[in-house]
Write a protein that holds these residues in place. Structure first.
Motif, short mmCIF file in Angstrom:
data_model
loop_
_atom_site.label_atom_id
_atom_site.label_comp_id
_atom_site.label_asym_id
_atom_site.label_seq_id
_atom_site.Cartn_x
_atom_site.Cartn_y
_atom_site.Cartn_z
N ASP A 161 0.85 -1.19 0.00
CA ASP A 161 0.00 0.00 0.00
C ASP A 161 0.88 1.24 0.00
N ASN A 162 0.34 2.32 -0.51
CA ASN A 162 1.07 3.59 -0.52
C ASN A 162 0.56 4.48 0.60
N PHE A 163 1.39 5.43 0.99
CA PHE A 163 1.02 6.38 2.02
C PHE A 163 1.65 7.73 1.69
N ASN A 164 1.19 8.77 2.34
CA ASN A 164 1.72 10.11 2.10
C ASN A 164 3.03 10.31 2.86
N MET A 221 6.09 2.01 6.55
CA MET A 221 5.23 1.58 5.46
C MET A 221 3.80 1.98 5.81
N ALA A 222 2.89 1.81 4.88
CA ALA A 222 1.48 2.14 5.11
C ALA A 222 0.97 1.38 6.34
N ASN A 223 0.07 2.00 7.07
CA ASN A 223 -0.55 1.42 8.25
C ASN A 223 0.41 1.20 9.41
N HIS A 224 1.50 1.96 9.44
CA HIS A 224 2.47 1.88 10.53
C HIS A 224 1.83 2.40 11.81
N ALA A 225 2.21 1.84 12.92
CA ALA A 225 1.70 2.32 14.21
C ALA A 225 2.13 3.77 14.43
#
Length: 135
Positions: free
Chosen positions: A3-6, A36-40
């Motif tokens: 997944d991508n993230f900003n 990465m995406a969805n990191h805590a």
């Protein structure tokens, strides 16, 4: 496919990057950290080092940062650098000037706590100089 993230890398001088990425490796004070995406959710200080940014198309771009902090949330990461430059724009003269400035400041400091922080910063800059700029 990841997944991508900003991701945003900001220095006082300018915004270096603001885009969707799949992975970022940052030089956190306690060691390198991959985001990465969805990191805590995390906040961490940054030491001088290389930030490696993997774009959604797989292309990797590297930046050199000279301290700061990062704010990580599941949907993004913002790295606020004390100073930053694209690795391709870095040269020996720039790092040498920073090392000399840190040594000059170290010679003038009286507080043991401040002296310890400056010694650590100087060691990180010296390591960075040896690792990034061939002799």
């Amino acid at each position: 496919m990841a997944d991508n993230f900003n991701f945003e890398l900001v220095s006082p001088e300018r915004l270096l990057i603001s885009e969707k990425v799949s992975e970022v490796v940052i030089p956190a004070t306690d060691g390198e950290m991959t985001v990465m995406a969805n990191h805590a959710p995390t906040m961490t200080t940054i030491k001088p080092g290389v930030v490696s940014v993997k774009a959604s198309n797989g292309q990797v771009t590297k930046y050199v940062v000279f301290g700061g902090f990062a704010d990580v949330v599941p949907t993004g990461c913002t790295l606020l650098a004390e100073s930053a430059v694209a690795l391709s724009d870095l040269n020996r003269e720039t790092l040498t000037k920073r090392i000399e400035a840190a040594r000059t400041e170290l010679d003038a400091v009286e507080s043991h706590e401040h002296k310890t922080r400056l010694e650590q910063y100087l060691a990180e800059l010296t390591h960075l100089n040896g690792a990034l700029i061939p002799a």
